[in-house]
Scaffold this active site. Structure first.
Site, PDB file in Angstrom:
ATOM      1  N   CYS A  32       0.925  -1.215  -0.114  1.00 26.52           N
ATOM      2  CA  CYS A  32      -0.010   0.000   0.014  1.00 26.52           C
ATOM      3  C   CYS A  32       0.912   1.333   0.119  1.00 26.52           C
ATOM      4  O   CYS A  32       2.346   1.077   0.013  1.00 26.52           O
ATOM      5  CB  CYS A  32      -1.004   0.079   1.143  1.00 26.52           C
ATOM      6  SG  CYS A  32      -0.026   0.218   2.791  1.00 26.52           S
TER       7      CYS A  32
ATOM      8  N   CYS B 183       3.465   1.478   2.973  1.00 22.83           N
ATOM      9  CA  CYS B 183       4.529   0.601   2.585  1.00 22.83           C
ATOM     10  C   CYS B 183       5.619   1.478   1.801  1.00 22.83           C
ATOM     11  O   CYS B 183       7.034   1.440   1.970  1.00 22.83           O
ATOM     12  CB  CYS B 183       4.425  -0.575   2.186  1.00 22.83           C
ATOM     13  SG  CYS B 183       3.152  -1.591   2.659  1.00 22.83           S
TER      14      CYS B 183
ATOM     15  N   ASP C 276      27.436 -22.611 -40.539  1.00 22.54           N
ATOM     16  CA  ASP C 276      25.961 -22.855 -40.020  1.00 22.54           C
ATOM     17  C   ASP C 276      24.877 -22.626 -41.048  1.00 22.54           C
ATOM     18  O   ASP C 276      25.178 -22.285 -42.139  1.00 22.54           O
ATOM     19  CB  ASP C 276      25.909 -21.862 -39.016  1.00 22.54           C
ATOM     20  CG  ASP C 276      24.537 -21.473 -38.444  1.00 22.54           C
ATOM     21  OD1 ASP C 276      24.019 -22.814 -37.728  1.00 22.54           O
ATOM     22  OD2 ASP C 276      23.871 -20.632 -38.669  1.00 22.54           O
TER      23      ASP C 276
ATOM     24  N   ASP D  52      25.921 -17.193 -37.737  1.00 26.49           N
ATOM     25  CA  ASP D  52      24.981 -15.883 -37.291  1.00 26.49           C
ATOM     26  C   ASP D  52      24.299 -15.826 -36.365  1.00 26.49           C
ATOM     27  O   ASP D  52      23.920 -14.880 -35.468  1.00 26.49           O
ATOM     28  CB  ASP D  52      24.155 -15.623 -38.567  1.00 26.49           C
ATOM     29  CG  ASP D  52      22.948 -16.303 -38.404  1.00 26.49           C
ATOM     30  OD1 ASP D  52      23.002 -17.371 -38.062  1.00 26.49           O
ATOM     31  OD2 ASP D  52      21.754 -16.026 -38.593  1.00 26.49           O
TER      32      ASP D  52
ATOM     33  N   ASP E 193      26.011 -20.086 -32.278  1.00 30.91           N
ATOM     34  CA  ASP E 193      27.414 -20.266 -32.988  1.00 30.91           C
ATOM     35  C   ASP E 193      28.422 -19.740 -32.353  1.00 30.91           C
ATOM     36  O   ASP E 193      29.542 -20.118 -32.597  1.00 30.91           O
ATOM     37  CB  ASP E 193      27.225 -19.639 -34.356  1.00 30.91           C
ATOM     38  CG  ASP E 193      26.113 -20.428 -35.505  1.00 30.91           C
ATOM     39  OD1 ASP E 193      26.025 -21.609 -35.313  1.00 30.91           O
ATOM     40  OD2 ASP E 193      25.395 -19.551 -36.045  1.00 30.91           O
TER      41      ASP E 193
END
Lengths: 740, 70
Positions: free
Chosen positions: A19, A22, A430, A629, A633
């Site tokens: 609240c 707090c 890749d 890329d 990798d």
């Protein structure tokens, strides 16, 4: 305000505030800590922003104060700070070096103009002595420390050569400045070589600066990898409430909630929810994966569509991502430093020159020459043998090579890559995003009842709102035809299956085969055969139908880049092996490999498997280049002899790689290899010119012509030869720019 | 023993309990957030000394809440 009084700012999550009171308490507590100048709570975001003076406090102290007040302020681990600090130090070092290079050139250029033009003025020897001393001590001081160390270890390198040649030229010139008439009185000739010392220091420093810049950028690969790892997670407690937790406090068995758009913080198993997750950073798989209850998810992957509750299995360094980070770190650390061409030359050259000088000295004495003549000859050999041409040979060629690469969209960050690329035996490629476009596209369509323009409008309408890559691909495909767009707002999503909407005649749907089953759609034998054939060819299949009738079948696949085959052909022609490494399934991988004639295919590889593959091929004695890329990798890139990233891929791969192909075109690879070979050839030619100068200069310096012609290292000849060899080397390097 | 506080929610209550946990057993204290004074009362079986009560009051003030004895 002085710079070191600067205020730091930061925002931290706070748990336990429920609240306004707090929030007020947290704000007040933080504000009362000594050294905190500002504190503000954002109650909606459950966070606290503070400004503090780093000299008198830090967030950890504020966190303790807030803990005393009964709340929990989460301060991230120090690791980030440590890395930031390290980066800052590297930056400072780099800036320091850059300053040295500028200073060296600012002094060296006028110095060499004065020297080479033969201009003299009163006290000019002393002025030049001072200037070159500044360059040597202020800018090149560390060469002498490192050069001496290597000389003592009997492993002379470039630093030893630099130290030796500059010190000898300097001391010799200094002697001539103090006693200008000494050699004249003995009937001998001598000159000043201050500019040679300064020039060598300036050139070699420039080379080192380029190297430092390359090294710095590999460090940022690890930093960006760590950026994938969220530091905080929303923990779901047993009482159903949630709290923000530090990753280090999570234990296996805990549950966390991952909002759509967030990265998953842990390795774990889905406990509740259904969503698609982008795992491309780990597997290279370009399509998002559907995740339901009991599915396995990995840290660092991106949750796309719906919230997921995940039960924690592994946290931090034990996760797949954590292991990738560790592997990249260790691969970068363990890679043997490439011995530069100049270092190799120096290791042979330094002992020979020193030997020659000693021989000259002894020979003159043995032949009954005067001591002064013997000293002059011996020193002349040393001075003349270390010309700037040798120092120029590598840096100029590499500078021109890197510049030429940049013009052709090949960014070379690390000069050693330019030297290494020429000797590559194996290129590991890749698949997704490197050999292929990385985005699925519609390759074939089968219309069950013939194509209707109305169908196009509906298909476009259905797929338009979806962010799924397959939907996007179909949308792009539809947009190349003419159709009149229609507007319907209530499109329903069946999670993980597809989309559907009710339009005039019936319920139109588009989605996976499971979607077709849900719609009780009948697939006849022709369509069935078509679907099976497409799947067998490694393609993805999307179905479109109305109610229980199948209307069309789309086959989609990730297309090969236009120039992929050309590049692979070139490599094979040059006797370079090509291997395809991919995280994708074997079927897809083999279809792609067959299209561009690659025999060696490794499929379903996790990042660590790619690294192991490269390591094992390197152990066979092969020099391996890796081109990729993705984040997945990066480990393999760090392991390879030469690493090349696609500029169209992730930043992390680019940071890990020594070379980046900016526009992602694979045909740049043959260009880069050719460029590397040309550069190496240019360096060798340069070294040849530099040595030619030595071959002529050293005998003259040693006094071989003295008995017959009475010539003793004529300063005119010396400086003319020096200038000539430098011009040869520089213009030869520039020629590289215009080679095809 | 009863105190008036400015606690407004269970978050405040939890915070107050934590702030006094070094001095007294937080379970010995009961909060009534429905009352106008948002009272905090001692319900422990052991008698509470004035000294401890003062310490409790201070700890809660240090934690940033308002508190006064009723």
């Amino acid at each position: 305000m002085a710079k070191n009084d600067e205020v730091k700012r930061g925002t931290f999550p706070v748990n336990g505030m429920m609240c306004a009171v707090c929030a007020g308490v947290v704000e007040k507590t933080a504000g009362e800590v000594e050294g905190v100048t500002e504190a503000a709570v954002n109650f909606a975001a459950m966070s606290l922003t503070i400004a503090w003076n780093p000299k008198s406090t830090d967030p950890q102290i504020v966190s303790q104060a807030i803990a005393k007040a009964g709340f929990e302020m989460i301060v991230e681990d120090d690791e980030d700070d440590a890395i930031a600090l390290q980066e800052q130090q590297e930056q400072t070092l780099y800036r320091q070096m850059r300053r040295k290079v500028w200073t060296a050139w600012a002094i060296t250029l006028p110095l060499s103009v004065v020297c080479m033009s033969g201009l003299t003025f009163p006290g000019h020897g002393w002025a030049m002595m001072l200037l070159s001393l500044v360059v040597m001590v202020v800018c090149g001081g560390h060469f002498y420390v490192s050069g001496e160390k290597n000389a003592l270890r009997l492993t002379p390198n470039m630093d030893t050569l630099v130290a030796l040649s500059t010190i000898v030229s300097f001391l010799f010139s200094l002697f001539n400045t103090i006693f200008p008439d000494y050699w004249h009185s003995k009937g001998l000739d001598s000159a000043l070589y201050y500019e040679a010392s300064a020039m060598i220091v300036a050139f070699v420093l420039t080379g080192k600066l380029m190297e430092t810049r390359a090294r710095h950028s590999t460090g940022s690969a690890i930093r960006s990898l760590m950026g994938l790892q969220p530091k905080l997670a929303t923990q779901l407690l047993d009482d159903g409430t949630t709290r923000v937790s530090k990753l280090s406090t999570l234990r296996p068995g805990d549950r966390i909630i991952v909002a759509p758009g967030d990265r998953i913080a842990v390795d774990g198993i889905v406990d509740d929810g259904h969503s698609s997750v982008d795992e491309s950073m780990l597997t290279g798989e370009s399509l998002p994966i559907d995740k339901g209850v009991r599915s396995v998810v990995s840290a660092g992957t991106l949750n796309i569509s719906n919230p997921l509750t995940v039960r924690v299995q592994q946290v931090g360094r034990n996760t797949l991502l954590g292991q990738i980070i560790d592997s990249v770190k260790s691969a970068q650390g363990s890679k043997a430093p490439v011995q530069r061409i100049v270092d190799k030359v120096s290791a042979v050259f330094v002992p020979i020159v020193v030997g020659l000088s000693v021989v000259t000295f002894c020979a003159w004495l043995a032949l009954g020459g005067e001591l002064s003549l013997a000293v002059l000859s011996a020193v002349s050999v040393l001075v003349i043998a270390c010309p700037c041409a040798l120092g120029l040979a590598t840096p100029t060629a590499i500078m021109v090579g890197i510049g030429k690469g940049a013009q052709h969209h090949v960014m070379i960050k690390d000069a050693t890559a330019l030297e290494q690329l020429a000797h590559i035996d194996l290129v590991a490629i890749d698949k997704t995003g490197t050999l292929t476009e990385g985005q699925p596209m519609v390759t074939d369509v089968m219309w069950v009842e013939g194509q209707q323009t109305e169908s196009l409008s509906i298909i476009h309408l259905l797929e338009r709102g979806s962010s799924h890559p397959l939907a996007k691909a179909i949308c792009n495909w539809a947009e190349q035809y003419d159709f009149s767009p229609i507007e319907i707002t209530d499109i329903d999503h069946a999670a993980g299956l597809g989309v559907f909407a009710t339009i005039d005649s019936g319920r139109h749907w588009i989605g996976s085969q499971a979607m077709a089953e849900m719609m009780h759609c009948t697939v006849d034998s022709t369509a069935r055969a078509y679907i099976d054939a497409s799947l067998a060819a490694g393609k993805g299949v999307v179905l479109y139908g109305c109610d229980d009738r199948l209307m069309a079948v789309f086959a989609l696949s990730d297309r090969l880049k236009d120039d992929a085959k050309h590049a692979v052909d070139y490599l094979r022609k040059e006797n370079i092996e090509v291997a395809l490494l991919t995280g994708d399934n074997r079927l897809t991988a083999e279809v792609v490999a067959e299209e561009c004639d690659i025999n060696e295919v490794e499929a379903q590889m996790l990042p660590a498997a790619k690294r192991d593959y490269i390591a094992s091929r390197r152990n066979e004695g092969k020099r391996v280049a890796m081109i990729g890329d993705g984040v997945n990798d990066s480990v393999a890139l760090a392991e390879a002899d030469v690493s090349i990233a696609m500029g169209t891929g992730s930043d992390i791969a680019m940071n890990a790689a020594q070379v980046t192909i900016i526009d992602g075109r694979l045909s740049r690879l043959p260009f880069a290899i050719r460029l590397s070979r040309q550069t190496i050839r240019t360096i060798r030619q340069n070294l040849f010119w530099a040595f030619l100068y030595n071959v002529i200069g050293i005998p003259v310096a040693a006094g071989l012509l003295y008995p017959s012609l009475g010539i003793m290292l004529n300063p005119m000849i010396a400086s003319a030869a020096m200038a000539f060899s430098s011009v040869c080397v520089v213009s030869n390097s520039l020629r590289l720019k215009y080679k095809k | 023993m009863k105190f008036k506080t400015n606690a407004m929610c269970m978050g405040c209550v939890a915070a107050i309990r934590r702030s006094i946990s070094d001095i007294t057993n937080p379970a010995d204290w009961e909060f009534d957030l429905n009352s106008d004074d948002k009272t905090m009362s001692y319900i422990g079986s052991e008698p509470l000394s004035d000294d401890v009560a003062d310490q409790v009051e201070n700890a809660i003030r240090v934690a940033g809440f308002k508190i006064s004895r009723l």
